[in-house]
Design a protein around this motif. Structure first.
Motif, mmCIF file in Angstrom:
data_model
loop_
_atom_site.group_PDB
_atom_site.id
_atom_site.type_symbol
_atom_site.label_atom_id
_atom_site.label_comp_id
_atom_site.label_asym_id
_atom_site.label_seq_id
_atom_site.Cartn_x
_atom_site.Cartn_y
_atom_site.Cartn_z
ATOM 1 N N GLU A 35 10.299 77.357 38.079
ATOM 2 C CA GLU A 35 10.839 76.566 36.981
ATOM 3 C C GLU A 35 12.043 75.730 37.417
ATOM 4 O O GLU A 35 12.739 76.053 38.371
ATOM 5 N N GLN A 389 17.192 69.682 34.693
ATOM 6 C CA GLN A 389 18.071 69.932 33.551
ATOM 7 C C GLN A 389 18.798 68.660 33.126
ATOM 8 O O GLN A 389 18.952 68.391 31.929
ATOM 9 N N ARG A 392 16.541 66.596 31.058
ATOM 10 C CA ARG A 392 16.429 67.087 29.679
ATOM 11 C C ARG A 392 17.664 66.742 28.844
ATOM 12 O O ARG A 392 17.564 66.508 27.642
ATOM 13 N N ASN A 419 8.487 73.132 31.194
ATOM 14 C CA ASN A 419 9.331 72.097 30.608
ATOM 15 C C ASN A 419 8.572 70.803 30.408
ATOM 16 O O ASN A 419 8.879 70.038 29.490
ATOM 17 N N LYS A 422 6.967 71.319 27.174
ATOM 18 C CA LYS A 422 7.998 71.269 26.143
ATOM 19 C C LYS A 422 8.395 69.823 25.848
ATOM 20 O O LYS A 422 8.516 69.428 24.681
#
Length: 463
Positions: A35, A389, A392, A419, A422
């Motif tokens: 991840e 990250q 996002r 993700n 998502k």
């Protein structure tokens, strides 16, 4: 050849790696996956020394290369043993000319002109990239830049090459080129160590796969064992598909009768020999459009022109019959760049996502952050996060602005499977009757689950 012995890595109060142990044999191709934010890049940067020598991380344990402890060497000594290819090829370059870039390292280690010529000739035998020589780096496509980085790593003479998400911004054609180059490097006896989310192109090359989660090595697979994993197991581990995904979304058809948003004319010179020419193309509100095409065909240029960021672009764009100026389009729009480092300004994640917004409640902000797995990071500095990250965070800021025209440029770059799903779900949820979403992407797996129609920008790229 490479021994990773119980390493721990900390940035400030955050422990990123927790007791990683593994041995990499000479000539192997090793894949670290898992991840986003799990610590894959930190392992790469522990091997090449950047974590401690450049980023100032605290480090426990040992990384040995040819029985030499990396942390006891300076960065110059490490560079004689290990070459690096980064996710963003721009961070690799020191010159503006491609040939000078290839020779830069060789000049710095004091090779003679004859030796440099020999290495260049050898490189061109194995990698037929003569067409990239003596060109401006600024005029290369993203795929060409990444190829140049790999070629520079080979010509350095290092027997170990580490690569951090090398395919993240490449189209299908250049992923195939990258795969072929890596296969050749392996045949030449080079040890390859990769951190990757997009793994299908490595399945013919890789020897072993290490799965990282929360800074720990949780699984180790031999190639055949990894290939036998079920789809459910791959999803649970946050790993992308093991085979190439074909695009199955329909291409945008004839203009709709609604003509809510119409590009009457858009003309822009991308480079010396290429331009974008769009005429009489309409888009409907309440839809998500994928903008596709090869590296360098003008996808990002199209977005910048539409947003009014390219002053030299000649355009006529209408919203419900009213012509929009560049300033009006910019005011109506939101944009997540391909390199999100250019649009992170605040000192916490929470401040970043509400920057420039008004009338949004704390519960709405927290809900967006929670949906994107960022709630626990809201007090962190955005620049301290992993690439995925950061991506996002930029997406969260767009969600909070509720703009009418929304552009995403490679939103799943450096994104793991969970993700990616998502982000797809959230983008589909943000689709409203009063907005249009445009997604520039090479990620066919993501496009299949997200967009309503695709527009191939190669059809509007004129040579």
């Amino acid at each position: 050849m490479v021994e990773i012995d119980n390493i721990y890595l900390k940035y400030g109060d955050d422990t990123i790696l927790k007791g990683i142990n593994c041995t990499i044999r000479e000539g192997e191709c090793i894949l670290f996956t898992g991840e986003s934010g799990s610590g894959k890049s930190s392992i790469i940067n522990s091997i090449n020394g950047l974590a401690t020598k450049y980023d100032g991380a605290e480090f426990l344990g040992d990384v040995k290369v040819f029985d030499k402890i990396v942390n006891n060497m300076d960065i110059v000594q490490i560079s004689m043993l290990i070459s690096s290819v980064f996710q963003n090829p721009k961070t690799h370059f020191f010159n503006v000319n491609t040939t000078l870039e290839l020779l830069f390292y060789l000049e710095n280690i004091g090779l003679s002109r004859e030796e440099m010529d020999e290495r260049m000739s050898d490189m061109l035998v194995h990698f037929p990239i003569k067409h990239l020589l003596n060109r401006s780096i600024f005029k290369l496509s993203g795929g060409e830049k990444q190829i140049l980085c790999v070629a520079a790593s080979y010509i350095s003479g290092c027997k170990i090459i580490v690569l951090d998400e090398p395919s993240s911004n490449l189209d299908e054609t250049y992923i195939d080129v990258l795969s072929n180059m890596l296969s050749m490097l392996k045949k030449l006896g080079i040890t390859l160590i990769l951190a990757e989310h997009r793994v299908y192109y490595l399945m013919g090359i890789v020897d072993r796969v290490f799965v990282i989660k929360n800074g720990e090595l949780i699984k180790q697979y031999e190639k055949e064992e990894f290939l036998s994993l079920s789809g459910g197991m791959l999803e649970e581990l946050g790993i992308r598909a093991l085979i190439k995904t074909n695009l199955n979304v329909r291409c945008k058809g004839e203009n709709s009768e609604k003509k809510e948003l119409t590009i009457k004319n858009l003309s822009f010179e991308i480079g010396q020999f290429r331009s974008l020419e769009l005429k009489d193309i309409s888009f409907d509100f309440g839809k998500i459009y994928g903008i596709i095409g090869k590296n360098g065909c003008g996808k990002s240029s199209f977005a910048r022109c539409f947003l009014g960021l390219e002053k030299k672009c000649k355009d006529e764009i209408y919203l419900f019959g009213k012509r929009l100026s560049k300033k009006e389009r910019l005011k109506l729009s939101a944009f997540v760049m391909q390199d999100v480092n250019h649009q992170l300004f605040s000192n916490t994640v929470e401040k970043e996502v509400i920057l420039g917004t008004s009338g949004i409640t704390q519960s709405e902000v927290d809900n967006v952050l929670n949906c994107l797995g960022l709630l626990e990071l809201k007090e962190k500095h955005p620049m301290s996060l992993s690439g995925g990250q950061k991506q996002r965070v930029a997406i969260a800021s767009v969600l909070c602005k509720k703009s009418k025209l929304i552009f995403f440029d490679e939103p799943t770059s450096g994104m793991d499977y969970k993700n990616m799903v998502k982000i797809s779900r959230i983008v589909k949820e943000m689709k409203r009757k009063d907005n249009i979403v445009f997604i520039i992407s090479h990620d066919q797996e993501f496009l299949n689950m997200t967009v309503d129609e695709v527009v191939n920008m190669e059809e509007y790229s004129i040579y």
